[in-house]
Every structure is written in C-alpha cells, then in structure tokens.
Scaffold this motif. Structure first.
Motif, PDB file in Angstrom:
ATOM      1  N   MET A 163      41.133  72.598  67.634  1.00 50.31           N
ATOM      2  CA  MET A 163      40.069  73.255  66.795  1.00 50.31           C
ATOM      3  C   MET A 163      40.660  74.089  65.893  1.00 50.31           C
ATOM      4  O   MET A 163      40.416  73.761  64.653  1.00 50.31           O
ATOM      5  N   LEU A 164      41.664  74.903  66.396  1.00 49.11           N
ATOM      6  CA  LEU A 164      42.115  75.995  65.657  1.00 49.11           C
ATOM      7  C   LEU A 164      43.048  75.207  64.656  1.00 49.11           C
ATOM      8  O   LEU A 164      43.324  75.768  63.308  1.00 49.11           O
ATOM      9  N   ARG A 165      43.901  74.140  65.018  1.00 49.59           N
ATOM     10  CA  ARG A 165      44.612  73.410  63.943  1.00 49.59           C
ATOM     11  C   ARG A 165      43.946  72.844  62.773  1.00 49.59           C
ATOM     12  O   ARG A 165      44.442  72.722  61.838  1.00 49.59           O
ATOM     13  N   LEU A 166      42.684  72.276  63.280  1.00 49.84           N
ATOM     14  CA  LEU A 166      41.705  71.692  62.046  1.00 49.84           C
ATOM     15  C   LEU A 166      41.571  73.038  61.282  1.00 49.84           C
ATOM     16  O   LEU A 166      41.663  72.708  59.848  1.00 49.84           O
ATOM     17  N   ILE A 167      41.087  73.952  61.495  1.00 46.62           N
ATOM     18  CA  ILE A 167      40.691  75.171  60.765  1.00 46.62           C
ATOM     19  C   ILE A 167      42.023  75.673  59.920  1.00 46.62           C
ATOM     20  O   ILE A 167      41.867  75.796  58.659  1.00 46.62           O
ATOM     21  N   ILE A 168      43.070  75.780  60.614  1.00 55.63           N
ATOM     22  CA  ILE A 168      44.257  75.990  59.541  1.00 55.63           C
ATOM     23  C   ILE A 168      44.494  75.126  58.865  1.00 55.63           C
ATOM     24  O   ILE A 168      44.944  75.461  57.748  1.00 55.63           O
ATOM     25  N   GLY A 224      44.988  73.602  53.255  1.00 52.36           N
ATOM     26  CA  GLY A 224      44.773  72.772  51.995  1.00 52.36           C
ATOM     27  C   GLY A 224      43.797  73.328  51.093  1.00 52.36           C
ATOM     28  O   GLY A 224      44.266  73.172  49.646  1.00 52.36           O
ATOM     29  N   TYR A 225      42.799  73.897  51.345  1.00 43.55           N
ATOM     30  CA  TYR A 225      42.119  74.910  50.306  1.00 43.55           C
ATOM     31  C   TYR A 225      42.822  75.903  49.542  1.00 43.55           C
ATOM     32  O   TYR A 225      42.921  75.821  47.946  1.00 43.55           O
ATOM     33  N   LYS A 271      45.493  76.670  44.246  1.00 42.49           N
ATOM     34  CA  LYS A 271      46.735  77.363  43.507  1.00 42.49           C
ATOM     35  C   LYS A 271      47.479  76.013  42.669  1.00 42.49           C
ATOM     36  O   LYS A 271      47.719  76.344  41.520  1.00 42.49           O
ATOM     37  N   ALA A 272      47.231  74.810  43.139  1.00 46.15           N
ATOM     38  CA  ALA A 272      47.875  73.811  42.282  1.00 46.15           C
ATOM     39  C   ALA A 272      46.945  73.408  41.086  1.00 46.15           C
ATOM     40  O   ALA A 272      47.314  72.934  40.086  1.00 46.15           O
ATOM     41  N   GLY A 273      45.554  73.330  41.374  1.00 43.07           N
ATOM     42  CA  GLY A 273      44.701  72.955  40.182  1.00 43.07           C
ATOM     43  C   GLY A 273      44.250  71.540  40.402  1.00 43.07           C
ATOM     44  O   GLY A 273      44.767  70.794  41.180  1.00 43.07           O
ATOM     45  N   ARG A 274      43.355  71.184  39.340  1.00 45.44           N
ATOM     46  CA  ARG A 274      42.958  69.848  39.347  1.00 45.44           C
ATOM     47  C   ARG A 274      43.803  68.576  39.111  1.00 45.44           C
ATOM     48  O   ARG A 274      43.777  67.750  39.800  1.00 45.44           O
ATOM     49  N   VAL A 275      44.991  68.999  38.395  1.00 50.34           N
ATOM     50  CA  VAL A 275      45.806  67.851  38.174  1.00 50.34           C
ATOM     51  C   VAL A 275      46.461  67.217  39.650  1.00 50.34           C
ATOM     52  O   VAL A 275      46.657  66.294  39.900  1.00 50.34           O
ATOM     53  N   ARG A 276      47.004  68.442  40.078  1.00 49.41           N
ATOM     54  CA  ARG A 276      47.759  68.262  41.364  1.00 49.41           C
ATOM     55  C   ARG A 276      46.911  67.778  42.571  1.00 49.41           C
ATOM     56  O   ARG A 276      47.352  66.870  43.277  1.00 49.41           O
ATOM     57  N   TYR A 277      45.285  68.139  42.314  1.00 45.14           N
ATOM     58  CA  TYR A 277      44.542  67.698  43.376  1.00 45.14           C
ATOM     59  C   TYR A 277      44.407  65.980  43.229  1.00 45.14           C
ATOM     60  O   TYR A 277      44.415  65.491  44.416  1.00 45.14           O
ATOM     61  N   GLU A 278      44.304  65.668  41.931  1.00 50.19           N
ATOM     62  CA  GLU A 278      44.237  64.289  41.756  1.00 50.19           C
ATOM     63  C   GLU A 278      45.398  63.741  42.178  1.00 50.19           C
ATOM     64  O   GLU A 278      45.341  62.345  42.718  1.00 50.19           O
ATOM     65  N   GLN A 279      46.622  64.010  41.904  1.00 49.66           N
ATOM     66  CA  GLN A 279      47.784  63.393  42.162  1.00 49.66           C
ATOM     67  C   GLN A 279      47.869  63.397  43.852  1.00 49.66           C
ATOM     68  O   GLN A 279      48.244  62.172  44.238  1.00 49.66           O
TER      69      GLN A 279
END
Length: 81
Positions: free
Chosen positions: A1-6, A11-12, A17-25
């Motif tokens: 469970m701890l691994r999932l939260i981490i 990811g968040y 930091k990466a922004g929308r373009v990186r998210y889409e990529q």
C-alpha cells in the motif's frame, strides 16, 4: 500500500512539473504499450500462470497406460510412488 501511495505521489509531482505536453506524451506511450500484442501476450501468460498456481483443482498425473489407447489419470497427491 505504501508503494502505491509513493508511486501516485511521485507521478503527481513529476506530472505537475512536466506540464500538459509531457503528460500527453507519457499518456500516449502508456496506451501504446498497453495495446501492444507483446504486452497482451505477457499479461495473458502471467494470468494463466497465476491461475494455475491459485487453482484448487488437483493436478492430474498419468499413471501407467492400460493399453496403447487408455491412460489413467489421478490427482498428484494420490500418486503411488
């Protein structure tokens, strides 16, 4: 469970930091990997192996054939050795 939260937190943070373009990529790459025939085959094989390990049905092992056309199968735990 701890691994999932981490993992979710990492990811968040990376996504913010990466922004929308990186998210889409990243999203496009993830969908391509998930749709890959190789990935589907790996998932199918993994599910079958897991199902076999978790199965409550006894494995059947062949005993000595009665004749060339007839083989008797018994559960593995009942085999006489």
């Amino acid at each position: 469970m701890l691994r999932l939260i981490i993992g979710i937190a990492a990811g968040y943070i990376l996504g913010a930091k990466a922004g929308r373009v990186r998210y889409e990529q990243i999203s496009k790459t993830g969908r391509a990997i998930a749709a890959s025939p190789v990935t589907r085959k790996l998932v199918e094989v993994s599910r079958q192996k897991l199902s076999d390990k978790l199965s409550t049905q006894p494995k059947l092992e062949p005993m000595e054939p009665l004749d060339e056309r007839t083989t008797v199968l018994v559960p593995h735990d009942q085999l006489r050795r």
